[in-house]
Design an enzyme around this catalytic site. Structure first.
Site, PDB file in Angstrom:
ATOM      1  N   GLY A  59      28.011 -23.412   9.331  1.00  0.00           N
ATOM      2  CA  GLY A  59      27.757 -23.949  10.664  1.00  0.00           C
ATOM      3  C   GLY A  59      27.258 -22.810  11.520  1.00  0.00           C
TER       4      GLY A  59
ATOM      5  N   SER B 210      28.748 -19.573  13.391  1.00  0.00           N
ATOM      6  CA  SER B 210      30.007 -18.824  13.473  1.00  0.00           C
ATOM      7  C   SER B 210      30.425 -18.514  14.910  1.00  0.00           C
ATOM      8  CB  SER B 210      29.914 -17.537  12.654  1.00  0.00           C
ATOM      9  OG  SER B 210      28.842 -16.750  13.109  1.00  0.00           O
TER      10      SER B 210
ATOM     11  N   CYS C 260      29.146 -19.313   4.055  1.00  0.00           N
ATOM     12  CA  CYS C 260      28.149 -19.025   5.087  1.00  0.00           C
ATOM     13  C   CYS C 260      28.805 -18.632   6.423  1.00  0.00           C
ATOM     14  CB  CYS C 260      27.200 -20.200   5.208  1.00  0.00           C
ATOM     15  SG  CYS C 260      25.590 -19.708   5.804  1.00  0.00           S
TER      16      CYS C 260
ATOM     17  N   ARG D 270      19.915 -19.940   6.663  1.00  0.00           N
ATOM     18  CA  ARG D 270      20.119 -18.901   7.695  1.00  0.00           C
ATOM     19  C   ARG D 270      21.376 -18.078   7.378  1.00  0.00           C
ATOM     20  NH1 ARG D 270      19.729 -23.354  10.040  1.00  0.00           N
ATOM     21  NH2 ARG D 270      21.719 -23.202  11.122  1.00  0.00           N
TER      22      ARG D 270
ATOM     23  N   HIS E  17      25.643 -22.185   0.153  1.00  0.00           N
ATOM     24  CA  HIS E  17      26.315 -23.477   0.356  1.00  0.00           C
ATOM     25  C   HIS E  17      26.510 -24.232  -0.969  1.00  0.00           C
ATOM     26  CE1 HIS E  17      26.160 -23.901   4.817  1.00  0.00           C
ATOM     27  NE2 HIS E  17      25.244 -22.965   4.663  1.00  0.00           N
TER      28      HIS E  17
ATOM     29  N   GLU F 140      28.428 -26.623  -1.514  1.00  0.00           N
ATOM     30  CA  GLU F 140      28.763 -28.036  -1.276  1.00  0.00           C
ATOM     31  C   GLU F 140      27.539 -28.935  -1.224  1.00  0.00           C
ATOM     32  OE1 GLU F 140      28.656 -25.707   0.949  1.00  0.00           O
ATOM     33  OE2 GLU F 140      27.925 -26.499   2.853  1.00  0.00           O
TER      34      GLU F 140
END
Ligand code: GLN
Length: 191
Positions: free
Chosen positions: A47, A49, A79, A134, A169, A171
């Site tokens: 997301g 941070s 991430c 990113r 990521h 997931e």
């Protein structure tokens, strides 16, 4: 197995889906009261941070989560989650949870190359698809931190005791091997 997924912002739903598919029970952490029940593991998703760090402070979640992690609660961080755990953030003052003795660099791949896909080997887990969005990478690690994966000479996965942290990521890939490895960590520390 009951896993708490930090759900104040970011890509938490995908983690829940994957963990449930593997047979774990998940609950969302949005406020202090959510920490009252049994928790065998914690997921810190991707997301933003800075937003997540600010919300953790405002919601009074930062200190209780730090305490749990320091007392051995298994954590999977991806991430932005890795940035939340890091003891040092390159170019920034201070940290968030600060339980993982590494220095991370945020948005480390530049704006244009910020998002990319590759496949690489993670120690103990195997070769897997890696989606970088990113992403940060780990610049330096302190003693006791095991480097699990590097891509182009940059550290993208580490383990330190009960903390497993990744730049990418897992997931979103459909490959459940990281989550299986994490659930195994949770099983081993279950009391
Ligand atoms: N760039 C984000 C940050 O610095 C991390 C991106 C992500 O979690 N996909 O927090």
């Amino acid at each position: 197995m009951r896993i708490g997924v930090l759900a104040v912002q970011g890509a938490f739903a995908e983690h829940e889906q994957m963990l449930r598919a593997l047979g774990a029970e998940c609950f969302e952490i949005r406020q202090q009261a959510d920490l009252d029940g049994q928790m065998d593991g914690l997921v810190l998703p991707g997301g933003e941070s800075t937003v997540m760090g600010k919300l953790l402070r405002e919601l009074g979640l930062l200190l209780p989560l730090r305490e749990r992690i320091e007392s051995g609660l298994p954590v999977l961080a991806t991430c932005a989650g890795l940035i939340l755990l890091a003891e040092h953030i390159d170019g920034e003052e201070g940290s968030h949870l600060g339980t993982l003795p590494v220095t991370v660099k945020r948005n480390a791949y530049g704006r244009q190359l910020g998002s990319f896909y590759t496949e690489a080997e993670i120690k103990h887990i195997g070769t897997m698809p890696m989606h970088f969005i990113r992403a940060p990478y780990v610049e330096t690690v302190e003693n006791g931190v095991e480097v699990l994966a590097e891509v182009d000479g940059r550290i993208v996965a580490v383990r330190y005791q009960n903390q497993l942290a990744l730049s990418f990521h897992p997931e979103v890939s459909g490959d459940t091997s990281v989550h299986r490895y994490f659930l195994n960590m949770c099983e081993r520390t279950e009391k």
